[in-house]
Scaffold this motif. Sequence first.
Motif, PDB file in Angstrom:
ATOM      1  N   GLY A 270       0.804  -1.212   0.000  1.00 20.69           N
ATOM      2  CA  GLY A 270       0.000   0.000   0.000  1.00 20.69           C
ATOM      3  C   GLY A 270       0.837   1.262   0.000  1.00 20.69           C
ATOM      4  O   GLY A 270       0.475   2.255   0.650  1.00 20.69           O
ATOM      5  N   ASN A 271       1.965   1.235  -0.705  1.00 21.52           N
ATOM      6  CA  ASN A 271       2.877   2.387  -0.723  1.00 21.52           C
ATOM      7  C   ASN A 271       3.389   2.595  -2.140  1.00 21.52           C
ATOM      8  O   ASN A 271       4.137   1.771  -2.662  1.00 21.52           O
ATOM      9  N   ARG A 272       2.989   3.678  -2.779  1.00 17.63           N
ATOM     10  CA  ARG A 272       3.362   3.934  -4.172  1.00 17.63           C
ATOM     11  C   ARG A 272       4.853   4.207  -4.349  1.00 17.63           C
ATOM     12  O   ARG A 272       5.351   4.225  -5.470  1.00 17.63           O
ATOM     13  N   LYS A 273       5.564   4.414  -3.256  1.00 20.01           N
ATOM     14  CA  LYS A 273       7.004   4.664  -3.335  1.00 20.01           C
ATOM     15  C   LYS A 273       7.816   3.366  -3.451  1.00 20.01           C
ATOM     16  O   LYS A 273       9.016   3.412  -3.729  1.00 20.01           O
ATOM     17  N   GLU A 274       7.179   2.225  -3.205  1.00 22.85           N
ATOM     18  CA  GLU A 274       7.892   0.956  -3.295  1.00 22.85           C
ATOM     19  C   GLU A 274       8.196   0.619  -4.754  1.00 22.85           C
ATOM     20  O   GLU A 274       7.376   0.828  -5.642  1.00 22.85           O
ATOM     21  N   ARG A 275       9.387   0.068  -4.979  1.00 26.46           N
ATOM     22  CA  ARG A 275       9.822  -0.301  -6.323  1.00 26.46           C
ATOM     23  C   ARG A 275      10.210  -1.776  -6.340  1.00 26.46           C
ATOM     24  O   ARG A 275      10.783  -2.291  -5.369  1.00 26.46           O
ATOM     25  N   LEU A 276       9.932  -2.445  -7.459  1.00 31.51           N
ATOM     26  CA  LEU A 276      10.289  -3.856  -7.597  1.00 31.51           C
ATOM     27  C   LEU A 276      10.712  -4.142  -9.033  1.00 31.51           C
ATOM     28  O   LEU A 276       9.971  -3.851  -9.974  1.00 31.51           O
ATOM     29  N   LEU A 277      11.889  -4.722  -9.162  1.00 33.91           N
ATOM     30  CA  LEU A 277      12.404  -5.161 -10.454  1.00 33.91           C
ATOM     31  C   LEU A 277      12.517  -6.676 -10.420  1.00 33.91           C
ATOM     32  O   LEU A 277      13.077  -7.245  -9.478  1.00 33.91           O
ATOM     33  N   ILE A 278      11.961  -7.343 -11.437  1.00 34.13           N
ATOM     34  CA  ILE A 278      11.991  -8.800 -11.498  1.00 34.13           C
ATOM     35  C   ILE A 278      12.663  -9.263 -12.783  1.00 34.13           C
ATOM     36  O   ILE A 278      12.582  -8.601 -13.815  1.00 34.13           O
TER      37      ILE A 278
END
Length: 288
Positions: A270-278
């Motif tokens: 629930g945090n738009r600042k989180e980033r994820l690269l897969i």
Amino acid sequence: MADQASALGRVLRQAGGQEILDVLAERLSGADLTTLLLEVTRRRAGALAPADVLRRYGHDRFVAPARVPFRRLRRAEDAVLSAMPESVELITLAPVTPLGTHSAVGPVDQNKVVSTIRNSEVAADPTNALALEAALRRRASPDVVRLATLQRVVRAQHFEGAAHYAHFTLFALVTAGRDTGDLAFERQHTAEHLAILADAVRACGVKAPEARVTVLDERFDRVAAGLDAVPDPGRESGRGYYTGLCYKIHADGVEVGDGGFVDWTARLLGNRKERLLISALGIDRLAT
């Protein structure tokens, strides 16, 4: 899809109508549905003779052994793992994940996943489960999370051709963190993933792996400009799945890997600042 709807209509007519589906899907609790399906499965299994099991084993594509020889597959696995930097933590995932891991976290049709009767589903993509683990760790600590794994996965959709299998091994790599501004996270970790993937493919004996990058958001032009990769603006697959930027990895002209940015940890936490690269590599393809 039309065939599936027709089959469902036929089954509902035999079972007593739409109300049966509504009760099973919406009115029973998860625990009660599991209790019911366990009894159904127990009765069906109890009616099988050993010859029935052997007959199914000989015809069911989900249970047949891998076509790639074990030693060849294991050599490819070991080669890929040899390229992992110490900053990446290797973990062993469970063979099943919570129900909805692939359809709720990533936009994958549930019919492409082998669901179980215990509110879980067989792993179809290790990046989804790694995202869950990364989200738990990000909730507990502000540190960047780098995780990788090797996993045999199963996918339910049917593909034509000898190169496609119902189950296969994937190497998966994820990096989770927080937006630090100026696309710094994106620039650093995209380059890091592509370097790791290139080293892994070279370790399998491919001399010149090639990364092909597709920009999905013009703001990511700056990210792509700093990468050792070939622009691939015409790519169609992955649009709507990835955000910002995605890429494919080719070995001697054959696609062996895929990756990009997704919003999974942002939605999980629930945090738009989180980033994820897969990222992922197909070990069976690398082995052959």
